[in-house]
Motif scaffolding. Structure first.
Motif, PDB file in Angstrom:
ATOM      1  N   TYR A   1       0.831  -1.201   0.000  1.00 21.13           N
ATOM      2  CA  TYR A   1       0.000   0.000   0.000  1.00 21.13           C
ATOM      3  C   TYR A   1       0.870   1.257   0.000  1.00 21.13           C
ATOM      4  O   TYR A   1       0.655   2.192  -0.764  1.00 21.13           O
ATOM      5  CB  TYR A   1      -0.935  -0.005   1.216  1.00 21.13           C
TER       6      TYR A   1
ATOM      7  N   ASP B   1       2.517   1.796  -3.269  1.00 17.73           N
ATOM      8  CA  ASP B   1       1.569   2.287  -4.261  1.00 17.73           C
ATOM      9  C   ASP B   1       1.370   3.795  -4.068  1.00 17.73           C
ATOM     10  O   ASP B   1       1.310   4.569  -5.028  1.00 17.73           O
ATOM     11  CB  ASP B   1       0.233   1.553  -4.094  1.00 17.73           C
ATOM     12  N   PHE B   2       1.334   4.214  -2.812  1.00 11.35           N
ATOM     13  CA  PHE B   2       1.168   5.647  -2.516  1.00 11.35           C
ATOM     14  C   PHE B   2       2.382   6.451  -2.999  1.00 11.35           C
ATOM     15  O   PHE B   2       2.265   7.623  -3.372  1.00 11.35           O
ATOM     16  CB  PHE B   2       0.951   5.841  -1.007  1.00 11.35           C
TER      17      PHE B   2
ATOM     18  N   ILE C   1       3.786   6.365  -5.703  1.00 14.75           N
ATOM     19  CA  ILE C   1       3.597   6.827  -7.096  1.00 14.75           C
ATOM     20  C   ILE C   1       2.986   8.234  -7.072  1.00 14.75           C
ATOM     21  O   ILE C   1       3.441   9.139  -7.772  1.00 14.75           O
ATOM     22  CB  ILE C   1       2.688   5.848  -7.874  1.00 14.75           C
ATOM     23  N   ASP C   2       1.946   8.419  -6.239  1.00 15.17           N
ATOM     24  CA  ASP C   2       1.328   9.750  -6.120  1.00 15.17           C
ATOM     25  C   ASP C   2       2.296  10.730  -5.460  1.00 15.17           C
ATOM     26  O   ASP C   2       2.394  11.897  -5.857  1.00 15.17           O
ATOM     27  CB  ASP C   2       0.050   9.675  -5.269  1.00 15.17           C
TER      28      ASP C   2
ATOM     29  N   SER D   1      -2.457   9.529   2.075  1.00 16.69           N
ATOM     30  CA  SER D   1      -2.685   8.234   1.420  1.00 16.69           C
ATOM     31  C   SER D   1      -4.052   7.645   1.722  1.00 16.69           C
ATOM     32  O   SER D   1      -4.516   6.760   1.021  1.00 16.69           O
ATOM     33  CB  SER D   1      -1.648   7.229   1.903  1.00 16.69           C
TER      34      SER D   1
ATOM     35  N   LYS E   1      -2.513  -8.291  -8.412  1.00 13.68           N
ATOM     36  CA  LYS E   1      -3.337  -7.514  -7.474  1.00 13.68           C
ATOM     37  C   LYS E   1      -4.825  -7.701  -7.801  1.00 13.68           C
ATOM     38  O   LYS E   1      -5.231  -7.538  -8.953  1.00 13.68           O
ATOM     39  CB  LYS E   1      -2.946  -6.036  -7.586  1.00 13.68           C
TER      40      LYS E   1
ATOM     41  N   VAL F   1      -8.000   0.365   3.659  1.00 12.10           N
ATOM     42  CA  VAL F   1      -7.623  -0.817   2.871  1.00 12.10           C
ATOM     43  C   VAL F   1      -6.805  -1.763   3.735  1.00 12.10           C
ATOM     44  O   VAL F   1      -6.035  -1.326   4.594  1.00 12.10           O
ATOM     45  CB  VAL F   1      -6.760  -0.383   1.654  1.00 12.10           C
TER      46      VAL F   1
ATOM     47  N   ILE G   1      -4.358  -5.270   2.932  1.00  9.72           N
ATOM     48  CA  ILE G   1      -3.874  -6.141   1.853  1.00  9.72           C
ATOM     49  C   ILE G   1      -3.437  -7.481   2.453  1.00  9.72           C
ATOM     50  O   ILE G   1      -2.659  -7.504   3.411  1.00  9.72           O
ATOM     51  CB  ILE G   1      -2.693  -5.485   1.105  1.00  9.72           C
TER      52      ILE G   1
ATOM     53  N   TRP H   1      -6.626  -6.884  -2.180  1.00  9.77           N
ATOM     54  CA  TRP H   1      -6.909  -5.574  -1.574  1.00  9.77           C
ATOM     55  C   TRP H   1      -8.365  -5.565  -1.094  1.00  9.77           C
ATOM     56  O   TRP H   1      -9.290  -5.521  -1.906  1.00  9.77           O
ATOM     57  CB  TRP H   1      -6.694  -4.457  -2.604  1.00  9.77           C
TER      58      TRP H   1
ATOM     59  N   LYS I   1      -8.224   5.323  -7.506  1.00 17.36           N
ATOM     60  CA  LYS I   1      -6.777   5.094  -7.366  1.00 17.36           C
ATOM     61  C   LYS I   1      -6.462   3.693  -6.810  1.00 17.36           C
ATOM     62  O   LYS I   1      -5.399   3.153  -7.074  1.00 17.36           O
ATOM     63  CB  LYS I   1      -6.131   6.174  -6.497  1.00 17.36           C
ATOM     64  N   TYR I   2      -7.411   3.125  -6.062  1.00 19.60           N
ATOM     65  CA  TYR I   2      -7.145   1.791  -5.502  1.00 19.60           C
ATOM     66  C   TYR I   2      -7.036   0.718  -6.587  1.00 19.60           C
ATOM     67  O   TYR I   2      -6.530  -0.361  -6.348  1.00 19.60           O
ATOM     68  CB  TYR I   2      -8.256   1.389  -4.522  1.00 19.60           C
TER      69      TYR I   2
ATOM     70  N   ARG J   1      -5.374   1.030  -9.322  1.00 17.07           N
ATOM     71  CA  ARG J   1      -4.117   1.152 -10.083  1.00 17.07           C
ATOM     72  C   ARG J   1      -3.319  -0.146  -9.993  1.00 17.07           C
ATOM     73  O   ARG J   1      -3.061  -0.648  -8.909  1.00 17.07           O
ATOM     74  CB  ARG J   1      -3.321   2.325  -9.519  1.00 17.07           C
TER      75      ARG J   1
END
Lengths: 718, 163
Positions: free
Chosen positions: A56, A59-60, A62-63, A78, B5, B38, B40, B57, B71-72, B74
């Motif tokens: 997670y 992935d954050f 990237i932003d 996030s 994913k 979220v 995972i 997820w 965005k989740y 992606r």
């Protein structure tokens, strides 16, 4: 105060990294030991690279990287996530920050905040789920009963399927006649009010009606305008805690759109209210918008009246919201309401009050900035300006998180204290009546309560009654307006236009009664009459050796009628008319509002051989994409464009017509010009290859006999 | 070993977290505890071709308190929309979510009709359901409580993603 003390106090349970370069970070600060387990790559070295241990967080990144690359002061979060460590679950939220050209990544451990948020949402969601289940069951049973009642041709009391359904359902049901006298009710309704602790003097059905009348000032308007209603009523049954009931009221209409029964259905939603009460905020505030709810608003309205200072009560209703729900779904609908509530709330002054008082309704108490006993014209201007601001903000497009763009509008009804009334009930009733009047207009509007409004409402009800009788008394007539081929001047078809001969002798304009028919649903039987009559005329014309084509107009509500295709097809067979002699005209608005339904309907009628025309083309924003996909034959250029053609402005104002003609020809569609009134217009159209037209230059709409004479005269000339 | 994913989406209270818990840990709890944000979870699946690690997820239920977050999705290879067949509205909301997913991602979707250990009390006809199922590559009747359909669903996704 240093960081270690803050950490000891539990204020800084976080990690701070500084980004040195892409994928190279330095640990600046860490609290606790959860970092070592979460990101083992940080153990033993201050500088590290992420090694895919937290999907997670990475992935954050990237932003975050996008923010850091721009390198301007700012911050993004996030959102919360959870990580399972060996012996605990931790709740985290990360923030990417740029401060003084330096890039930071902060990861906060928020277990306490998570728990707090979870507790609040747990209650809210449990109540939502319970409400949802009761509501779904209620709506389903209500619509099944409504269907059974509408289907029946037998008188209600003898109707077996309905009686059986009533006995078996868990939903409390009462069915009334038009005078609100009970025809039937079921055991479930009686059991709602069945309480050994209380002796109720009234039977369950009467009690239900009384509660509704007492608690909803809108009730008279609902009955007089045959509207449906859904809401909640409260039955105070001391010494117990009272019961909350979800109540649905639905007029059941016959084929002629006359109300024949009223269907009341009630479910006990006390449990939902109990769940809501566990969270005080939810008791007084609307869960979706966080604005005060109806109950809270009502309390404030009564307090306001006690202060005895003039104010306005504004009743706001979101325009065309049903469409948003239908097209985009309820989640998007909720998002629009939430966003709209923020916009409206931003315009309300600190002394005023705004509340969400229904599914799509808001109310505002608008304070006046003086203490005079009476309301002046300046006050009214102030209320108008305020209402205009509300409308203005609601008409701006909504850009939603999913990237969608939606548009709504707002109708505003206004009542004034003490000018219109000094009672909360009356004020709500009058503001509701005013907003109902505003709804009639196609654009967002403001309407003030007045005697004229009441008169207009009465006039409308009278007209509605007269319209109903008009069908029975055969007061309608179809007039036929010739449509000509401009190259030879011959009549090639006609448009059938309805006329109403009112019993008092005057002819009522379709502009007056068609919108009312559309609103009341009377357009369905009237539209059926038009189809039948047009087929009868076609049969007569054919038998007289004039196998001409007739076009008829379909309204939005007719298109929504699932039996329409079957009706057209049956009528054609019964009247033995060749379907190719019939043409259907639809406006662009119908296409856009109801695309899937229209596409299906048009494909089916086209299979029969009926041709299709788009009426008033150029006024309704339909896109080329629609036109290409739909099975259509002609475009009718709206009269407003034809009117623009005159001696002085041929070149510029004719541009639109030329574009429509060119586009239609490219799409291989015929073009018909409406409203041709001058020879100049006719010549212009001919010159630019628009060879079919109708208008007063050639003939006004004519009664059948006169139309036949015109055809005969044309034949004689040949 | 490849990683894929998968996003679990759906209305509140349909049992997304319970499905993951059953699949990954073989545990079920009757108590409803709402999720925030979220979480995972990972699980390795052996398919005919190879071993794949599913990164599942579990995303907070989408409702008036929590909107859809594109965005989740992606980097996701597939998604599961979970519905509860004791609650009609959960399918309506599931379809709304499907629409939003389709706007941002072109990946296979699976429909999970959960809580099949309980009697169905939604009012969708077989014809309506058949039409709805067409929007998905596959659908599964699942019970996070008994485990019915749970493993087959994730295994099917793993197979589709490694085929």
């Amino acid at each position: 105060m240093d960081a270690s003390l803050l950490a000891a106090l539990g204020f800084l349970d976080c990690i701070v990294f500084q980004r040195l370069s892409p994928n190279e970070f330095e640990v600046l600060y860490k609290a606790g030991n959860w970092l070592d387990e979460l990101l083992p790559e940080t153990v033993g070295s201050k500088i590290f690279s992420f090694e895919h241990n937290s999907a997670y967080l990475e992935d954050f990144l990237i932003d975050a990287e996008n923010l850091w690359l721009v390198n301007k002061n700012g911050r993004i979060d996030s959102g919360m996530w959870s990580e399972q460590l060996s012996n605990q679950v931790i709740r985290l939220e990360a923030s990417a920050v740029v401060a003084d050209k330096k890039n930071y990544l902060i990861v906060n451990k928020l277990n306490a905040k998570y728990k707090q948020k979870q507790e609040t949402l747990q209650i809210a969601r449990e109540s939502l789920l319970t409400a949802d289940k009761i509501s779904a069951q209620h709506d389903y049973l209500h619509s099944r009963l409504e269907e059974l009642l509408s289907e029946t041709e037998r008188a209600f009391p003898a109707n077996q399927p309905v009686t059986q359904a009533l006995a078996q359902t868990d939903l409390g049901v009462a069915i009334f006649d038009t005078d609100l006298l009970l025809l039937n009710s079921n055991p479930a309704l009686r059991s709602i009010f069945d309480d050994t602790n209380i002796k109720t003097n009234l039977p369950a059905d009467k009690l239900l009606l009384e509660l509704f009348r007492n608690q909803y000032p809108e009730c008279e308007r609902i009955f007089s305008t045959a509207s449906s209603w859904i809401g909640e009523i409260f039955w105070l049954n001391p010494p117990l805690q009272g019961k909350w009931l979800k109540l649905s009221i639905q007029p059941i209409k016959n084929d002629a759109q006359e109300v024949q029964n009223w269907l009341f259905s009630a479910s006990d939603v006390t449990q939902v209210k109990y769940l809501l009460k566990r969270n005080e905020k939810l008791t007084h505030f609307d869960a979706l918008t966080n604005l005060p709810n109806r109950q809270y608003f009502w309390q404030n309205l009564e307090k306001k009246i006690q202060q005895n200072r003039p104010f306005y009560l504004l009743y706001l209703d979101i325009k065309q919201f049903k469409r948003i729900n239908e097209i985009h779904g309820h989640l998007i609908g909720d998002e629009v309401i939430r966003e709209l509530s923020i916009r409206l709330n931003n315009l309300v002054n600190a002394d005023d009050m705004i509340a969400k008082i229904g599914g799509t309704e808001f109310a505002v108490i608008l304070e006046l900035k003086h203490s005079h006993a009476q309301i002046s014209s300046m006050d009214q201007d102030y209320a108008v300006t305020f209402a205009e601001k509300l409308i203005g903000t609601s008409c701006l497009p909504f850009y939603l998180s999913s990237g969608l763009k939606c548009e709504v509008g707002l109708n505003v009804g206004v009542a004034a204290f003490p000018k219109d009334s000094s009672s909360a009930e009356d004020l709500m009733k009058y503001a509701d009546l005013a907003v109902y009047a505003a709804k009639k207009k196609s654009i967002s509007s403001i309407s003030f309560y007045s005697k004229e409004l009441v008169d207009a409402s009465r006039k409308r009800i009278e007209m509605e009654d007269a319209l109903r009788n008009a069908l029975q008394n055969q007061e309608f007539e179809l007039y036929l307006q010739p449509i000509l081929n401009l190259s030879n001047g011959q009549i090639i078809k006609a448009e059938a236009l309805i006329r109403w001969h009112h019993p008092d002798g005057h002819m009522v304009s379709p502009d007056e009664f068609i919108p009312l028919s559309e609103q009341t649903g009377l357009i369905i039987p009237i539209g059926k009459w038009v189809i039948k009559e047009a087929c009868a005329i076609l049969k007569r014309l054919t038998s007289q050796g004039e196998p001409i084509k007739l076009s008829i107009n379909l309204s939005p509500r007719q298109v929504g009628d699932r039996q329409l295709f079957e009706f057209i097809s049956d009528t054609l067979i019964e009247s033995q008319v060749n379907p190719q002699q019939l043409e259907i005209e639809l406006t662009e608005g119908v296409l856009i509002d109801n695309y899937d339904r229209v596409h299906f309907l048009l494909a089916e009628v086209r299979k029969l051989g009926i041709s299709i025309s788009i009426d008033d083309f150029g006024t309704g924003y339909s896109s080329l994409a629609y036109l290409q996909k739909l099975p259509i034959d002609q475009l009718k250029i709206d009269r407003s464009f034809v009117n623009e053609i005159n001696e002085n402005s041929q070149d510029s104002d004719g541009a639109i017509i030329l574009a429509v003609i060119a586009m239609a020809h490219n799409l291989k569609l015929e073009v018909i010009a409406e409203g041709v009134e001058t020879e100049l217009q006719r010549d212009f159209l001919k010159q630019h290859n628009c060879n079919i037209a109708q208008g007063y230059l050639f003939s006004r709409p004519l009664p059948y006999d006169e139309f036949c004479e015109l055809l005969a005269a044309q034949k004689a000339k040949k | 070993m490849i990683q894929k994913k998968i996003c679990l989406l759906g209305a509140t209270g349909v049992g997304k977290t319970s499905l993951v818990k059953q699949y990954v840990e073989g545990i079920f709890s009757e108590k409803y505890l709402t999720s925030i944000g979220v979480k995972i979870d990972k699980k390795q699946v052996e398919t005919e071709n190879q071993t794949v690690q599913l990164m599942i997820w579990d995303i907070e239920g989408i409702d008036r308190y929590c909107g859809f977050q594109a965005k989740y999705l992606r980097g996701a290879s597939a998604f599961i929309i979970v519905t509860d067949h004791t609650r009609s509205q959960s399918l309506v909301e599931g379809l709304d979510i499907l629409k939003m997913v389709k706007e941002v991602a072109d990946i296979p979707g699976v429909l999970a009709v959960n809580k099949v250990d309980l009697p169905a009390s939604w009012h969708w006809s077989e014809t309506e359901l058949a039409e709805i199922k067409q929007g998905f590559v596959q659908f599964f009747n699942t019970s996070a409580k008994t485990g019915d359909g749970v493993e087959p669903m994730f295994t099917h996704i793993a197979k589709v993603l490694t085929a």
